[in-house]
Design a protein around this motif. Sequence first.
Motif, short mmCIF file in Angstrom:
data_model
loop_
_atom_site.label_atom_id
_atom_site.label_comp_id
_atom_site.label_asym_id
_atom_site.label_seq_id
_atom_site.Cartn_x
_atom_site.Cartn_y
_atom_site.Cartn_z
N LYS A 1 25.38 15.94 5.49
CA LYS A 1 25.59 17.36 5.26
C LYS A 1 26.88 17.61 4.48
CE LYS A 1 26.17 21.80 7.59
NZ LYS A 1 26.17 22.52 8.90
N ASP A 2 27.97 17.02 4.93
CA ASP A 2 29.26 17.21 4.26
C ASP A 2 29.24 16.61 2.85
OD1 ASP A 2 30.24 18.47 6.50
OD2 ASP A 2 31.11 16.66 7.35
N TYR B 1 26.62 16.38 0.75
CA TYR B 1 25.91 17.29 -0.14
C TYR B 1 26.78 18.49 -0.51
CZ TYR B 1 21.36 14.96 0.04
OH TYR B 1 20.33 14.07 -0.12
N LYS B 2 27.53 18.98 0.46
CA LYS B 2 28.41 20.12 0.20
C LYS B 2 29.52 19.73 -0.76
CE LYS B 2 31.17 23.62 2.59
NZ LYS B 2 31.65 24.11 3.92
N ARG B 3 30.05 18.52 -0.59
CA ARG B 3 31.16 18.08 -1.43
C ARG B 3 30.73 17.89 -2.88
NH1 ARG B 3 32.20 13.74 0.98
NH2 ARG B 3 31.62 12.14 -0.54
N GLY C 1 28.23 19.41 -4.32
CA GLY C 1 27.68 20.64 -4.87
C GLY C 1 26.17 20.64 -5.01
N ALA D 1 22.27 21.19 -3.05
CA ALA D 1 21.58 21.74 -1.88
C ALA D 1 21.19 20.59 -0.95
CB ALA D 1 20.34 22.51 -2.31
N TRP D 2 21.29 20.83 0.36
CA TRP D 2 21.01 19.80 1.35
C TRP D 2 19.50 19.69 1.54
CZ3 TRP D 2 22.52 19.94 7.24
CH2 TRP D 2 22.39 18.65 7.77
N SER E 1 18.85 26.44 -2.60
CA SER E 1 20.07 26.41 -1.78
C SER E 1 20.01 27.39 -0.63
CB SER E 1 21.29 26.72 -2.66
OG SER E 1 21.18 28.03 -3.22
N ASP F 1 19.20 24.87 4.74
CA ASP F 1 19.82 23.55 4.92
C ASP F 1 18.83 22.58 5.53
OD1 ASP F 1 22.33 24.04 3.88
OD2 ASP F 1 23.15 24.75 5.79
#
Length: 479
Positions: free
Chosen positions: A241-242, A244-246, A248, A250-251, A353, A356
């Motif tokens: 999860k982190d 994918y966020k880092r 940029g 979508a998870w 996006s 999640d």
Amino acid sequence: MMVFYRDLPSPASLFSTYASLAGTIMMIKPMIHTIIPQPVQNFVVSYLKSLVGSSRSSTTLTLVISDMKGNEGSGIRRKNELYFSAQTYLSSKISPDASKLRMTRDPNNKNVNLYLSQGEVVSDVYKGIQLKWLYLAGSKKTSTVIDGGQDNEIVNSECYELSFDKKHRDLVVNSYVPYVERKSKVIKNEARIIKMHSYSSYSHRWESVNFEHPSTFDTMAMTHKLKRSVMEDLDRFIKRKDYYKRVGKAWKRGYLLYGPPGTGKSSLVAAMANYLKFDIYDLQLASVQGDANLRRLLLATNNSSILLVEDIDCSVDLPTRLQPATTTYGAPQGSTPLTLSGLLNCIDGLWSSCGDERIVIFTTNNKEKLDPALLRPGRMDMHIYLGHCSFEGFKTLASNYLGLSQDNDDTHRLYPDIKRLIDGQVLTPAQVAEELMKNEDADVALEGLVKVLKRKRSESEKCNDESKRMKMIEEDIQD
């Protein structure tokens, strides 16, 4: 100094004194309520309690976790996910000595659920820290201003009070609370009933039933290497999860399952859902009235779910930029039909996006018929070919249907013959399973399978010989 019995007051005197004191108190009490306003009385009582409490537990910090969150008087209250995580976690910590519990049955859970009742306390230990949970419930009157008027209502509220030594505040907030959330998710997954959702064109919403497909990776007729590859990919996706966020993104994760009919594509989807405890949304593109309708459908899906589009190559004829769009069947007059571009935007465009932990799965019998736009990198992250049954897959099926061991190649006397005959594109897993189900006696079932394999081999060889003969004739004619 000695006290003699004759110096003590008589019982009659003691009773008379007590009666006089009680009468005086009963006379003074109404006067106190009349003379001293109630708010002042409440302040004095709360102040005395705070003095006693502060002297007794000055090193204790209490965190209050309410069931709802929102601004006072705003009228907007939302569920506090942390409260429900704590509720699930504490349900596994209830002491056998508890005297009063709340009991509910959640439609999404398999069993009856037991929760703390008013005033019940649960003790916990985390990294040597002593913690206490207290459940409280109550109601209060709230006022909301609506269109210039005031609306009063009674709101029921629940909360948990988490108490511990103040010096451990950072550890509790930054480590223990996330730990409670993780454990809660594990408990929910173990008790959760997976749902299969399908879109109803009549009610214009998702409708669901319990998903009870028994397929697992253990029962799949796949090679161990392919099973391990898929399971490791799913595990990696869930934990990132982190990441994918880092970066940029979508998870989400896309899988394309392709291969001949009967090779286990639908069973693999079921195994993935059971492995992850994810709901499945079965999207029939033929029932979608247009791009706007597709967006609304996808926004109505939950996180931690699988979006499934089966037989993407023949489910609907999607217009492309080079192909003029025609009105989709059932779409309102003048509406924009469902297009390939609209589908792709929902898969990996900005709309992807809006959620999640999503998995998108396409299945097809003919990968070569798919539009290249569906196959480009970033859309379908993993392409999984499910072909004809291998000997390794056969052993899994023999274990499922006949109870034979799959540890050795010589479990049964017919295994060497089957290993020789099944190699190549002979039978699909569905065809092998069909033969194994014809008889519960392993000898009879396997003998029947050997006959079928020999017949298929003979037909295949004849077909190959005929193809070679026709090719030689064509070459002679050209010469």
